[in-house]
Structure formats: C-alpha cells, structure tokens
Design a protein around this motif. Structure first.
Motif, PDB file in Angstrom:
ATOM      1  N   GLN A  49      19.762-108.622 -87.717  1.00 40.74           N
ATOM      2  CA  GLN A  49      19.000-108.996 -88.916  1.00 40.74           C
ATOM      3  C   GLN A  49      18.896-107.835 -89.913  1.00 40.74           C
ATOM      4  N   ALA A  50      19.544-106.725 -89.608  1.00 42.73           N
ATOM      5  CA  ALA A  50      19.480-105.553 -90.487  1.00 42.73           C
ATOM      6  C   ALA A  50      20.089-105.858 -91.855  1.00 42.73           C
ATOM      7  N   LYS A  51      19.543-105.190 -92.858  1.00 47.28           N
ATOM      8  CA  LYS A  51      20.116-105.220 -94.204  1.00 47.28           C
ATOM      9  C   LYS A  51      20.527-103.788 -94.535  1.00 47.28           C
ATOM     10  N   ILE A  52      21.831-103.531 -94.445  1.00 44.62           N
ATOM     11  CA  ILE A  52      22.345-102.168 -94.544  1.00 44.62           C
ATOM     12  C   ILE A  52      22.904-101.902 -95.933  1.00 44.62           C
ATOM     13  N   VAL A  53      22.523-100.778 -96.507  1.00 42.77           N
ATOM     14  CA  VAL A  53      23.119-100.283 -97.748  1.00 42.77           C
ATOM     15  C   VAL A  53      23.896 -99.015 -97.427  1.00 42.77           C
ATOM     16  N   VAL A  54      25.172 -99.002 -97.781  1.00 39.78           N
ATOM     17  CA  VAL A  54      26.029 -97.832 -97.583  1.00 39.78           C
ATOM     18  C   VAL A  54      26.105 -97.073 -98.905  1.00 39.78           C
ATOM     19  N   MET A  55      25.634 -95.829 -98.895  1.00 37.74           N
ATOM     20  CA  MET A  55      25.647 -94.983-100.089  1.00 37.74           C
ATOM     21  C   MET A  55      26.901 -94.113-100.057  1.00 37.74           C
ATOM     22  N   LEU A  98      18.453 -99.907-107.398  1.00 39.77           N
ATOM     23  CA  LEU A  98      17.067 -99.854-106.935  1.00 39.77           C
ATOM     24  C   LEU A  98      16.700-101.117-106.158  1.00 39.77           C
ATOM     25  N   ALA A  99      17.186-102.274-106.620  1.00 38.42           N
ATOM     26  CA  ALA A  99      16.901-103.526-105.924  1.00 38.42           C
ATOM     27  C   ALA A  99      17.504-103.524-104.526  1.00 38.42           C
ATOM     28  N   ALA A 100      18.712-102.956-104.392  1.00 33.21           N
ATOM     29  CA  ALA A 100      19.362-102.895-103.086  1.00 33.21           C
ATOM     30  C   ALA A 100      18.548-102.053-102.106  1.00 33.21           C
ATOM     31  N   ILE A 101      18.019-100.931-102.575  1.00 33.49           N
ATOM     32  CA  ILE A 101      17.222-100.061-101.700  1.00 33.49           C
ATOM     33  C   ILE A 101      15.906-100.738-101.328  1.00 33.49           C
ATOM     34  N   ARG A 102      15.313-101.469-102.250  1.00 36.02           N
ATOM     35  CA  ARG A 102      14.050-102.156-101.951  1.00 36.02           C
ATOM     36  C   ARG A 102      14.225-103.187-100.842  1.00 36.02           C
ATOM     37  N   GLU A 103      15.382-103.830-100.801  1.00 34.90           N
ATOM     38  CA  GLU A 103      15.623-104.887 -99.825  1.00 34.90           C
ATOM     39  C   GLU A 103      16.145-104.367 -98.488  1.00 34.90           C
ATOM     40  N   ALA A 104      16.619-103.133 -98.460  1.00 38.20           N
ATOM     41  CA  ALA A 104      17.304-102.612 -97.273  1.00 38.20           C
ATOM     42  C   ALA A 104      16.336-102.324 -96.131  1.00 38.20           C
ATOM     43  N   THR A 105      16.828-102.488 -94.906  1.00 40.15           N
ATOM     44  CA  THR A 105      16.110-101.994 -93.729  1.00 40.15           C
ATOM     45  C   THR A 105      16.750-100.709 -93.203  1.00 40.15           C
ATOM     46  N   GLY A 106      17.998-100.446 -93.629  1.00 38.47           N
ATOM     47  CA  GLY A 106      18.684 -99.218 -93.253  1.00 38.47           C
ATOM     48  C   GLY A 106      19.585 -98.770 -94.383  1.00 38.47           C
ATOM     49  N   VAL A 107      19.541 -97.474 -94.708  1.00 29.89           N
ATOM     50  CA  VAL A 107      20.399 -96.895 -95.746  1.00 29.89           C
ATOM     51  C   VAL A 107      21.225 -95.789 -95.107  1.00 29.89           C
ATOM     52  N   PHE A 108      22.554 -95.842 -95.324  1.00 27.82           N
ATOM     53  CA  PHE A 108      23.468 -94.913 -94.665  1.00 27.82           C
ATOM     54  C   PHE A 108      24.280 -94.150 -95.704  1.00 27.82           C
ATOM     55  N   PHE A 109      24.198 -92.802 -95.660  1.00 27.05           N
ATOM     56  CA  PHE A 109      24.955 -91.931 -96.559  1.00 27.05           C
ATOM     57  C   PHE A 109      26.240 -91.478 -95.871  1.00 27.05           C
ATOM     58  N   THR A 110      27.375 -91.690 -96.522  1.00 23.88           N
ATOM     59  CA  THR A 110      28.663 -91.311 -95.957  1.00 23.88           C
ATOM     60  C   THR A 110      28.928 -89.818 -96.157  1.00 23.88           C
ATOM     61  N   GLY A 111      30.052 -89.370 -95.607  1.00 23.52           N
ATOM     62  CA  GLY A 111      30.479 -87.996 -95.801  1.00 23.52           C
ATOM     63  C   GLY A 111      31.151 -87.795 -97.144  1.00 23.52           C
ATOM     64  N   GLY A 112      31.515 -86.545 -97.416  1.00 20.35           N
ATOM     65  CA  GLY A 112      32.138 -86.170 -98.681  1.00 20.35           C
ATOM     66  C   GLY A 112      31.692 -84.782 -99.065  1.00 20.35           C
TER      67      GLY A 112
END
Length: 287
Positions: A49-55, A98-112
């Motif tokens: 049920q997670a809502k993941i945002v990949v940054m 901002l809307a994506a972050i408000r809805e997320a249950t998990g936010v993941f930052f990639t490498g670089g």
C-alpha cells in the motif's frame, strides 16, 4: 528490531509530533536479487500500500535512473510509484512536486552528485515540506549521494585511500535529516576512512558514519540498525585526547589520538544519543 516512533523535538524546522525513519544506503544496493534493503524500505513505507516517490535530483540521467527504480519497486509489489525530478529550484517549488510529497508514504533519493540535491532543494518549499512530513512519520530513503545529503555536514568530494589530511575533503551543509553527523558512502570499497576522519576532525562534535556498498542504516527512535552485506564504520572524536589540527601546514598529516572506532555488521545497532553500540554481554555476538 523496529522501534516505536516516539515524540521528538525538531531543531531548525517545525515542532515534531512524531519522527519518521531513515533508510540510508551506502550505494550499489542489490536491485536484481532479493533486494533486501529496498524491500525493507518498502515494508516500512507501507508494503504493497506504499506510495513511493523517487527523487532523481542527484543524477543527470533522471529518466534512466527513475525508470530503473520504478521497475524495482513495482517488482516488490508497490502499485503507486512516481518520479519527481527537480532540475532547478523553480521545479522544487512546483505544485506538482509538492503534491507528490504530501501524498507519499516513502520518498527515495537516488545516487548521483550530492551537491545537486542541496543546490536545487535546500531552502525551498520542497525542503521544508520534506522535513514537515518526516516529522509526521514519513519514511525517507537515500543511496550514495542520497545518503550523503542526509546529515548535517555533507561530504561534497575528497580523496580516497589516503591518510587523514585536512585538504583531502570538502564539506558543505546537508539537508540535516540526521543531525550531529556526517555520512560517507561506498566506504570500504573506496577506502574512505581517511577522508571521513578528516571531515570529523574539523567538527569533532559530529558522529562520522561510513556505510559500505549494499549496506544500510535504519535510523529510528534515536538508534541506528545495520542491514546488508557489508558493515558500517562509526568514528567518534568527541572525547579524543589530542589533535594537531591547529598546527598543521598544507600536506602535513593529521594526528588524532583517543579516537573511538566501531565496526558494525548486519544485525547490530547503535544508540546515537549515548554514542554507544547496543551489544548484550550475554549475547553470542558479544566478545
């Protein structure tokens, strides 16, 4: 062991009701096999049920990197995964991001490149919202560059496989999700002990944390726990008895005496406030 989220007080950001959790990865995490670290991130973010945002702000290849993580998270059963790429500070202020972050249950930052994260996000509405959501219980993950930016002090660049010298490392302010620390990644694989010691020597109140590849720390309730194939190296200079820092000239070696060093593999934990490993004396793991 998963620790219940307790009430905490935020530093430079809003007062917290409860604290989220951090999954900080040393880079090169398994994405083909069992994916144990990413699997743990997903589980803590709500499982299927997670809502993941990949940054993807850290990378100059946002589509390729973003698509790769979408495939991994979907293979783990997550149905709601989206990529947010902020390639400018204006994009970090965009209503869609901002809307994506408000809805997320998990936010993941990639490498670089970690300095891209602070360049395009630090001090923006997105930065403030991430801290607000983290204070409310959001799960934050990051790998490689996405790991380095988690701490107060962020290693921007530095020499590897060398003895400690002040000029071998450059630091800047990170996003400070993990205060009073400086984090380095790809640690054992790239021989980065010297540069971590050099970074902490200039700010000895900070806890130095070096995370190996395919290894992560989970920060929850004032403790960190290690998972993965490698180990986590923790250096503590707070009570060192001697340093020649203030007498050094360029290219001279750094002397540090009375340094505490902890090596923690999978399954071990560390209390951040007391700066002590959590080892039961009657445990088979105890010496």
């Amino acid at each position: 062991m998963v620790i219940d989220i307790n009430q905490v007080q935020m530093g430079t950001h809003a007062q917290a009701v409860k604290q989220g959790q951090l999954v900080i990865i040393g880079g090169a995490e398994d994405k083909q096999g069992d994916c144990s670290i990413l699997r743990e991130f997903v589980r803590r973010a709500g499982s299927r049920q997670a809502k993941i945002v990949v940054m993807t702000v850290a990378t100059e290849l946002p589509k390729e990197v973003g698509d790769n993580y979408i495939q991994v998270f979907e293979r783990l059963g997550v149905e709601q995964v989206r990529v947010v790429d902020t390639d400018s500070r204006e994009e970090a202020e965009a209503p869609e991001a901002l809307a994506a972050i408000r809805e997320a249950t998990g936010v993941f930052f990639t490498g670089g490149q970690q300095d891209r994260i602070t360049k395009y996000i630090k001090g923006t509405k997105l930065d403030r919202l991430l801290h607000q959501r983290y204070a409310q219980g959001l799960i934050l993950g990051g790998t490689s560059a996405g790991a380095s930016m988690m701490s107060d002090a962020m290693i921007v660049e530095g020499e590897a496989e060398t003895h400690p010298r002040i000029e071998i490392v450059e630091t800047d302010d990170g996003l400070s999700f993990m205060p009073e620390a400086v984090i380095d990644q790809h640690f054992a694989q790239r021989g980065r002990l010297g540069r971590l010691l050099s970074a902490v020597a200039e700010q000895p109140h900070l806890l130095g944390i070096g995370i190996d590849e395919n290894t992560a720390i989970i920060v929850s309730g004032g403790q960190l726990s290690v998972i993965g194939a490698g180990a986590v190296t923790i250096v503590d200079l707070q009570d060192m008895v001697y340093s020649n820092l203030h007498n050094l000239l360029k290219d001279e070696g750094l002397a540090l005496c009375g340094v505490k060093l902890h090596i923690l593999p999978d399954g071990y934990s560390f209390d951040i406030k007391s700066r002590s490993p959590l080892v039961e004396t009657n445990s088979p793991k105890a010496a």
